[in-house]
Design a protein around this motif. Structure first.
Motif, PDB file in Angstrom:
ATOM      1  N   ARG A   1       0.819  -1.211   0.000  1.00  0.00           N
ATOM      2  CA  ARG A   1       0.000   0.000   0.000  1.00  0.00           C
ATOM      3  C   ARG A   1       0.858   1.268   0.000  1.00  0.00           C
ATOM      4  NH1 ARG A   1       0.361  -1.879   5.027  1.00  0.00           N
ATOM      5  NH2 ARG A   1       0.430  -0.481   6.822  1.00  0.00           N
ATOM      6  N   HIS A   2       2.029   1.224   0.666  1.00  0.00           N
ATOM      7  CA  HIS A   2       2.894   2.404   0.694  1.00  0.00           C
ATOM      8  C   HIS A   2       3.549   2.629  -0.667  1.00  0.00           C
ATOM      9  CE1 HIS A   2       2.243   2.882   4.930  1.00  0.00           C
ATOM     10  NE2 HIS A   2       2.719   1.678   5.203  1.00  0.00           N
ATOM     11  N   GLU A   3       3.831   1.550  -1.372  1.00  0.00           N
ATOM     12  CA  GLU A   3       4.399   1.687  -2.717  1.00  0.00           C
ATOM     13  C   GLU A   3       3.398   2.341  -3.660  1.00  0.00           C
ATOM     14  OE1 GLU A   3       6.208  -1.723  -4.432  1.00  0.00           O
ATOM     15  OE2 GLU A   3       7.336  -2.235  -2.628  1.00  0.00           O
TER      16      GLU A   3
ATOM     17  N   LYS B   1      -5.328  23.995  -1.527  1.00  0.00           N
ATOM     18  CA  LYS B   1      -4.934  22.675  -1.037  1.00  0.00           C
ATOM     19  C   LYS B   1      -4.415  21.789  -2.166  1.00  0.00           C
ATOM     20  CE  LYS B   1      -7.516  21.156   2.218  1.00  0.00           C
ATOM     21  NZ  LYS B   1      -8.640  20.577   2.988  1.00  0.00           N
ATOM     22  N   GLY B   2      -3.327  21.044  -1.892  1.00  0.00           N
ATOM     23  CA  GLY B   2      -2.783  20.114  -2.877  1.00  0.00           C
ATOM     24  C   GLY B   2      -3.615  18.846  -2.982  1.00  0.00           C
ATOM     25  N   CYS B   3      -3.405  18.107  -4.063  1.00  0.00           N
ATOM     26  CA  CYS B   3      -4.233  16.925  -4.330  1.00  0.00           C
ATOM     27  C   CYS B   3      -3.682  15.632  -3.728  1.00  0.00           C
ATOM     28  CB  CYS B   3      -4.391  16.731  -5.840  1.00  0.00           C
ATOM     29  SG  CYS B   3      -5.252  18.100  -6.654  1.00  0.00           S
ATOM     30  N   TYR B   4      -2.381  15.588  -3.444  1.00  0.00           N
ATOM     31  CA  TYR B   4      -1.757  14.330  -3.025  1.00  0.00           C
ATOM     32  C   TYR B   4      -2.412  13.753  -1.772  1.00  0.00           C
ATOM     33  CZ  TYR B   4       1.698  11.016  -1.288  1.00  0.00           C
ATOM     34  OH  TYR B   4       2.308   9.884  -0.802  1.00  0.00           O
ATOM     35  N   ASP B   5      -2.503  14.552  -0.708  1.00  0.00           N
ATOM     36  CA  ASP B   5      -3.085  14.053   0.548  1.00  0.00           C
ATOM     37  C   ASP B   5      -4.553  13.680   0.375  1.00  0.00           C
ATOM     38  OD1 ASP B   5      -0.724  14.341   1.925  1.00  0.00           O
ATOM     39  OD2 ASP B   5      -1.187  16.366   2.639  1.00  0.00           O
ATOM     40  N   LEU B   6      -5.285  14.464  -0.402  1.00  0.00           N
ATOM     41  CA  LEU B   6      -6.712  14.188  -0.604  1.00  0.00           C
ATOM     42  C   LEU B   6      -6.918  12.890  -1.380  1.00  0.00           C
ATOM     43  CD1 LEU B   6      -8.055  17.753  -1.491  1.00  0.00           C
ATOM     44  CD2 LEU B   6      -8.393  16.498   0.637  1.00  0.00           C
TER      45      LEU B   6
ATOM     46  N   MET C   1     -10.029   1.660  -0.712  1.00  0.00           N
ATOM     47  CA  MET C   1      -9.297   0.398  -0.727  1.00  0.00           C
ATOM     48  C   MET C   1      -9.597  -0.410   0.523  1.00  0.00           C
ATOM     49  SD  MET C   1      -5.589   1.464  -2.319  1.00  0.00           S
ATOM     50  CE  MET C   1      -4.849  -0.128  -1.992  1.00  0.00           C
ATOM     51  N   GLY C   2      -9.832   0.294   1.636  1.00  0.00           N
ATOM     52  CA  GLY C   2     -10.198  -0.390   2.871  1.00  0.00           C
ATOM     53  C   GLY C   2     -11.524  -1.118   2.725  1.00  0.00           C
ATOM     54  N   ILE C   3     -12.480  -0.470   2.050  1.00  0.00           N
ATOM     55  CA  ILE C   3     -13.780  -1.096   1.805  1.00  0.00           C
ATOM     56  C   ILE C   3     -13.621  -2.333   0.927  1.00  0.00           C
ATOM     57  CG2 ILE C   3     -16.033  -0.783   0.692  1.00  0.00           C
ATOM     58  CD1 ILE C   3     -15.827   2.202   1.458  1.00  0.00           C
ATOM     59  N   ILE C   4     -12.851  -2.181  -0.161  1.00  0.00           N
ATOM     60  CA  ILE C   4     -12.642  -3.291  -1.092  1.00  0.00           C
ATOM     61  C   ILE C   4     -11.911  -4.436  -0.407  1.00  0.00           C
ATOM     62  CG2 ILE C   4     -11.461  -3.982  -3.220  1.00  0.00           C
ATOM     63  CD1 ILE C   4     -11.986  -1.135  -4.264  1.00  0.00           C
ATOM     64  N   ALA C   5     -10.864  -4.098   0.384  1.00  0.00           N
ATOM     65  CA  ALA C   5     -10.089  -5.134   1.077  1.00  0.00           C
ATOM     66  C   ALA C   5     -10.964  -5.870   2.096  1.00  0.00           C
ATOM     67  CB  ALA C   5      -8.888  -4.503   1.776  1.00  0.00           C
ATOM     68  N   GLY C   6     -11.814  -5.120   2.808  1.00  0.00           N
ATOM     69  CA  GLY C   6     -12.705  -5.745   3.784  1.00  0.00           C
ATOM     70  C   GLY C   6     -13.672  -6.712   3.135  1.00  0.00           C
ATOM     71  N   VAL C   7     -14.245  -6.312   1.994  1.00  0.00           N
ATOM     72  CA  VAL C   7     -15.151  -7.193   1.250  1.00  0.00           C
ATOM     73  C   VAL C   7     -14.416  -8.434   0.773  1.00  0.00           C
ATOM     74  CG1 VAL C   7     -16.539  -7.400  -0.845  1.00  0.00           C
ATOM     75  CG2 VAL C   7     -16.707  -5.335   0.538  1.00  0.00           C
ATOM     76  N   ALA C   8     -13.186  -8.236   0.243  1.00  0.00           N
ATOM     77  CA  ALA C   8     -12.407  -9.352  -0.297  1.00  0.00           C
ATOM     78  C   ALA C   8     -12.055 -10.363   0.797  1.00  0.00           C
ATOM     79  CB  ALA C   8     -11.133  -8.830  -0.962  1.00  0.00           C
ATOM     80  N   PHE C   9     -11.597  -9.867   1.973  1.00  0.00           N
ATOM     81  CA  PHE C   9     -11.242 -10.773   3.069  1.00  0.00           C
ATOM     82  C   PHE C   9     -12.465 -11.503   3.616  1.00  0.00           C
ATOM     83  CE2 PHE C   9      -7.138  -8.474   3.597  1.00  0.00           C
ATOM     84  CZ  PHE C   9      -6.305  -9.596   3.631  1.00  0.00           C
TER      85      PHE C   9
ATOM     86  N   GLU D   1      -7.252   5.274   0.164  1.00  0.00           N
ATOM     87  CA  GLU D   1      -7.139   4.412   1.338  1.00  0.00           C
ATOM     88  C   GLU D   1      -8.512   4.048   1.891  1.00  0.00           C
ATOM     89  OE1 GLU D   1      -4.628   6.329   4.168  1.00  0.00           O
ATOM     90  OE2 GLU D   1      -2.797   5.453   3.345  1.00  0.00           O
ATOM     91  N   THR D   2      -9.408   5.033   1.896  1.00  0.00           N
ATOM     92  CA  THR D   2     -10.764   4.780   2.386  1.00  0.00           C
ATOM     93  C   THR D   2     -11.469   3.734   1.539  1.00  0.00           C
ATOM     94  OG1 THR D   2     -10.949   7.047   3.212  1.00  0.00           O
ATOM     95  CG2 THR D   2     -13.000   5.833   2.871  1.00  0.00           C
TER      96      THR D   2
END
Length: 249
Positions: free
Chosen positions: A113-115, A199-204, A213-221, A210-211
């Motif tokens: 995820r950090h990559e 405001k810059g776009c990177y953090d947003l 991907m968390g949903i998708i990862a939770g469904v997948a697991f 992440e939000t």
């Protein structure tokens, strides 16, 4: 012998009922994966095009997996109703393959995820440097800046190093109010500061990804570990049916 067959029949009936219910739920998860894949393609396509250095087929993988699960969910119901041991074993084998594939995919997504963040920073920087307002990545940058009301990477000043800025100024997709933006203002950093989103776009974007991907990862697991129940039910039912047929002989 007859009494033992009478004892196993309620067990077989119970297992069949449970496996049919499970197969239906499994079929529903296939529909969910298919929907998530379509949603990811339509909603996250812009962000994925910036995150991936090369084109990615992730949404199509979800769509293909969901379609396959729908087909095998129906196959599971058919195998259960038929009471065919070899079909049930095939169904259990498929469930084990789905379990392993989803587990590997989920772990890989968590580990790397950090990559993904680093790749996004690099590709987004390149997109700004090569921005021309016409190609796919330029459209993606505009889409991100408009939808998230942001500008540049860390801030709007990142555009000052882009070749596009020296000709046309900051893109209009950065404007807080498009009707109050003109090229002359956007070519002047001091004036632009009052016209564009700060405001810059990177953090947003990384927060948004992440939000979701968390949903998708939770469904997948959740789907992955549910396969263990189906494998257990299919194997047990196959064993009981085989034993019952052997006793009848």
């Amino acid at each position: 012998m007859a009494s033992r067959r009478m004892e196993t029949k309620p067990v077989i009936t119970c297992l069949k009922t449970l496996l049919i219910i499970y197969s239906f739920v499994f079929w529903i998860t296939g529909v969910i994966l298919l929907a998530v894949g379509v949603w990811g393609k339509l909603t996250l396509g812009t962000y994925i095009s910036l995150i991936a250095e090369n084109s990615t087929n992730a949404p199509y993988v979800l769509i293909g997996t969901g379609t396959t699960i729908i087909v095998f969910g129906l196959f599971g119901c058919f195998a259960t109703c038929r009471g065919s041991p070899w079909m049930l074993k095939l169904y259990a084998m498929f469930l084990s393959l789905v379990f392993l594939a989803e587990l590997v995919a989920g772990i890989s997504g968590f580990v790397f995820r950090h990559e993904i963040k680093d790749t996004f920073l690099r590709t987004y920087t390149e997109a700004i440097q090569n921005y021309n307002k016409n190609d796919e990545r330029s459209h993606a940058v505009d889409n991100v800046q408009e939808s998230l009301s942001c500008c540049g990477i860390q801030s709007y000043t990142n555009w000052s190093t882009s070749p596009y800025f020296f000709k046309y100024g900051i893109p209009t997709s950065c404007c807080m109010n498009s009707s109050d933006c003109n090229t002359q203002d956007l070519r002047n950093m001091t004036m632009a500061a009052t016209k564009v989103n700060q405001k810059g776009c990177y953090d947003l974007v990384t927060s948004f990804m992440e939000t979701n991907m968390g949903i998708i990862a939770g469904v997948a697991f959740g789907i992955a570990f549910s396969q263990l129940i189906g494998m257990l039910l299919a194997c047990c039912l196959s064993r009981f049916i085989t034993a019952n047929q052997y006793e009848m002989v």
